[in-house]
Design a protein around this motif. Structure first.
Motif, PDB file in Angstrom:
ATOM      1  N   GLN A 142     -26.941  53.218 -14.357  1.00 14.78           N
ATOM      2  CA  GLN A 142     -27.053  54.482 -13.606  1.00 14.78           C
ATOM      3  C   GLN A 142     -26.566  55.624 -14.485  1.00 14.78           C
ATOM      4  OE1 GLN A 142     -25.485  53.803  -9.312  1.00 14.78           O
ATOM      5  NE2 GLN A 142     -24.718  52.119 -10.533  1.00 14.78           N
TER       6      GLN A 142
ATOM      7  N   THR B 192     -19.266  50.483 -10.843  1.00 17.25           N
ATOM      8  CA  THR B 192     -20.032  51.337  -9.931  1.00 17.25           C
ATOM      9  C   THR B 192     -19.476  51.178  -8.520  1.00 17.25           C
ATOM     10  OG1 THR B 192     -22.230  51.830  -9.020  1.00 17.25           O
ATOM     11  CG2 THR B 192     -21.900  49.581  -9.854  1.00 17.25           C
ATOM     12  N   SER B 193     -19.394  52.312  -7.801  1.00 18.41           N
ATOM     13  CA  SER B 193     -18.680  52.325  -6.520  1.00 18.41           C
ATOM     14  C   SER B 193     -19.499  51.803  -5.351  1.00 18.41           C
ATOM     15  CB  SER B 193     -18.223  53.757  -6.219  1.00 18.41           C
ATOM     16  OG  SER B 193     -19.365  54.582  -6.080  1.00 18.41           O
TER      17      SER B 193
ATOM     18  N   VAL C  22     -32.412  62.054 -12.642  1.00 16.99           N
ATOM     19  CA  VAL C  22     -32.826  61.845 -11.252  1.00 16.99           C
ATOM     20  C   VAL C  22     -31.800  62.515 -10.352  1.00 16.99           C
ATOM     21  CG1 VAL C  22     -33.279  60.120  -9.462  1.00 16.99           C
ATOM     22  CG2 VAL C  22     -33.956  59.670 -11.841  1.00 16.99           C
TER      23      VAL C  22
ATOM     24  N   ASN D 292     -14.688  45.796 -11.764  1.00 16.39           N
ATOM     25  CA  ASN D 292     -14.454  47.165 -11.300  1.00 16.39           C
ATOM     26  C   ASN D 292     -12.955  47.418 -11.158  1.00 16.39           C
ATOM     27  OD1 ASN D 292     -16.871  48.895 -10.447  1.00 16.39           O
ATOM     28  ND2 ASN D 292     -15.283  49.631  -9.070  1.00 16.39           N
ATOM     29  N   LEU D 293     -12.601  48.701 -11.308  1.00 17.60           N
ATOM     30  CA  LEU D 293     -11.199  49.080 -11.167  1.00 17.60           C
ATOM     31  C   LEU D 293     -10.681  48.810  -9.752  1.00 17.60           C
ATOM     32  CD1 LEU D 293      -9.271  50.253 -13.225  1.00 17.60           C
ATOM     33  CD2 LEU D 293      -9.882  52.538 -12.449  1.00 17.60           C
TER      34      LEU D 293
ATOM     35  N   VAL E 216     -24.286  54.836  -4.012  1.00 22.28           N
ATOM     36  CA  VAL E 216     -25.595  55.478  -4.167  1.00 22.28           C
ATOM     37  C   VAL E 216     -26.735  54.443  -4.176  1.00 22.28           C
ATOM     38  CG1 VAL E 216     -26.999  56.874  -5.761  1.00 22.28           C
ATOM     39  CG2 VAL E 216     -24.628  57.487  -5.329  1.00 22.28           C
TER      40      VAL E 216
ATOM     41  N   GLU F  42     -13.569  54.725 -19.881  1.00 24.75           N
ATOM     42  CA  GLU F  42     -12.603  54.563 -20.982  1.00 24.75           C
ATOM     43  C   GLU F  42     -13.059  55.273 -22.264  1.00 24.75           C
ATOM     44  OE1 GLU F  42     -11.209  50.182 -20.836  1.00 24.75           O
ATOM     45  OE2 GLU F  42     -12.584  50.539 -19.179  1.00 24.75           O
TER      46      GLU F  42
ATOM     47  N   GLY G 154     -22.351  51.396 -13.955  1.00 23.93           N
ATOM     48  CA  GLY G 154     -22.164  52.740 -13.412  1.00 23.93           C
ATOM     49  C   GLY G 154     -21.122  53.474 -14.229  1.00 23.93           C
ATOM     50  N   ALA G 155     -20.701  54.608 -13.705  1.00 27.95           N
ATOM     51  CA  ALA G 155     -19.830  55.510 -14.458  1.00 27.95           C
ATOM     52  C   ALA G 155     -18.546  54.845 -14.972  1.00 27.95           C
ATOM     53  CB  ALA G 155     -19.468  56.700 -13.579  1.00 27.95           C
TER      54      ALA G 155
ATOM     55  N   PHE H 211     -30.387  64.055  -6.575  1.00 26.18           N
ATOM     56  CA  PHE H 211     -30.367  63.537  -5.209  1.00 26.18           C
ATOM     57  C   PHE H 211     -31.670  63.912  -4.503  1.00 26.18           C
ATOM     58  CE2 PHE H 211     -25.967  63.206  -6.336  1.00 26.18           C
ATOM     59  CZ  PHE H 211     -25.637  61.987  -5.770  1.00 26.18           C
TER      60      PHE H 211
ATOM     61  N   PHE I  22     -17.903  59.889 -11.041  1.00 24.19           N
ATOM     62  CA  PHE I  22     -18.385  60.848 -10.044  1.00 24.19           C
ATOM     63  C   PHE I  22     -17.453  60.994  -8.863  1.00 24.19           C
ATOM     64  CE2 PHE I  22     -21.982  59.511 -12.430  1.00 24.19           C
ATOM     65  CZ  PHE I  22     -22.681  60.679 -12.623  1.00 24.19           C
ATOM     66  N   ARG I  23     -16.850  59.876  -8.428  1.00 26.54           N
ATOM     67  CA  ARG I  23     -16.156  59.912  -7.138  1.00 26.54           C
ATOM     68  C   ARG I  23     -14.646  59.756  -7.246  1.00 26.54           C
ATOM     69  NH1 ARG I  23     -21.028  58.318  -6.868  1.00 26.54           N
ATOM     70  NH2 ARG I  23     -22.328  59.569  -5.521  1.00 26.54           N
TER      71      ARG I  23
ATOM     72  N   ALA J 255     -13.140  47.789 -17.318  1.00 26.31           N
ATOM     73  CA  ALA J 255     -14.278  47.097 -17.940  1.00 26.31           C
ATOM     74  C   ALA J 255     -14.031  46.856 -19.435  1.00 26.31           C
ATOM     75  CB  ALA J 255     -15.548  47.916 -17.750  1.00 26.31           C
TER      76      ALA J 255
ATOM     77  N   HIS K 110     -31.331  56.490 -13.604  1.00 25.39           N
ATOM     78  CA  HIS K 110     -31.054  57.864 -13.184  1.00 25.39           C
ATOM     79  C   HIS K 110     -31.336  58.892 -14.284  1.00 25.39           C
ATOM     80  CE1 HIS K 110     -28.206  56.407  -9.711  1.00 25.39           C
ATOM     81  NE2 HIS K 110     -29.481  56.239  -9.449  1.00 25.39           N
TER      82      HIS K 110
END
Ligand code: OAD
Length: 238
Positions: free
Chosen positions: A94, A182-183, A155, A207-208, A186, A21, A15-16, A157, A27-28, A225, A112
């Motif tokens: 994604q 990725t959080s 893609v 993940n962070l 979604v 980095e 994911g994002a 929503f 996104f969030r 990452a 996506h």
């Protein structure tokens, strides 16, 4: 520690966070705003019907940003793992940027969509329209049917992600599932780990911060990452 050998069937979902980095904003992490826009103003079919110019400009900006970012050590490590595992490796992202490809990944499933591509809603033509000469243009017509405004091949929503059958097959038959950056907000992406888990895959997270679906992890590596993956991959392949 989960072990991986050269014939292990491994799926990575990114994911994002994997591109953070490199300078691509997630996104969030910004008060629910994506590059200062509410997501429903720029990333829904309704937004495209409602204000094509705003949505077009927003994605042209995202497309132009690709010119100023580079893959980071996280992307390179994932490509190295693909090289080691060959056919038994599947990368699902994604992300709509092309940093996995530029980092050396050969087979990338962009569930996506991709910023580099545009699509015609009239004739379904999909083409690569990449580079400054395309990113500066105020709309681009379809080269096949002449329709005036190609749309981003993204893609939005409410739309169905691409290549779901292939994704389902890879995730339900993998032995190791690795979720990176990725959080877990979604779906259906966030639910893939459940499918892997219910088919007895070992699940790893990088993940962070712990994502929403962290309960499925057998192992979790908290941090960046780009710092964690090079070491992990080195350990797995040596
Ligand atoms: P999010 O922005 O929701 O989550 C990014 C995650 O990466 C967060 O959990 C961060 O803590 C983590 N993160 C940030 N920097 C990191 C780093 N350097 N290393 C590791 N992790 C890091 O992004 P996604 O989960 O990818 O969909 O969002 C999923 C989808 O929501 C996107 O594909 C997009 C969006 O709406 C569409 O455009 C269809």
């Amino acid at each position: 520690m989960v072990s991986i050998n050269s014939s292990s069937r491994v799926v990575i979902l990114t994911g994002a966070g994997v591109s953070a980095e490199s300078g691509v904003r997630t996104f969030r992490d910004n008060d629910g705003l994506w590059e200062d826009h509410r997501v429903e103003d720029v990333a829904t079919p309704h937004a495209w019907v409602n204000d094509q110019r705003l949505v077009w400009r927003f994605y042209q900006e995202r497309r132009r940003q690709l010119l100023s970012v580079d893959p980071n050590p996280g992307h390179l490590a994932i490509a190295k793992l693909e090289q080691y595992l060959g056919e038994s490796f599947t990368l699902i992202t994604q992300n709509v940027d092309d940093l996995h490809e530029r980092g050396g990944s050969k087979n990338v499933i962009h569930m996506h969509g991709e910023l580099a591509k545009l699509r015609c809603e009239m004739c379904n033509h999909v083409g690569v329209y990449q580079g400054q000469n395309h990113y500066d243009r105020e709309f681009i017509p379809c080269s096949d049917c002449g329709h005036e405004t190609l749309r981003p091949h993204i893609v939005w929503f409410g739309e169905i992600p691409f290549e779901m059958a292939k994704i389902q097959e890879a995730v339900s038959t993998c032995e190791v599932f690795i979720s990176i950056g990725t959080s877990g907000h979604v779906y259906p992406a966030a639910g893939l780990i459940e499918i892997a888990k219910s088919n007895a895959a070992r699940c790893i997270g990088v993940n962070l911060e712990p994502p929403l679906n962290a309960r499925y992890f057998d192992e979790f590596f908290q941090g960046k990452a780009g710092e964690i993956l090079p070491q992990l991959v080195q350990k797995w392949i040596s």
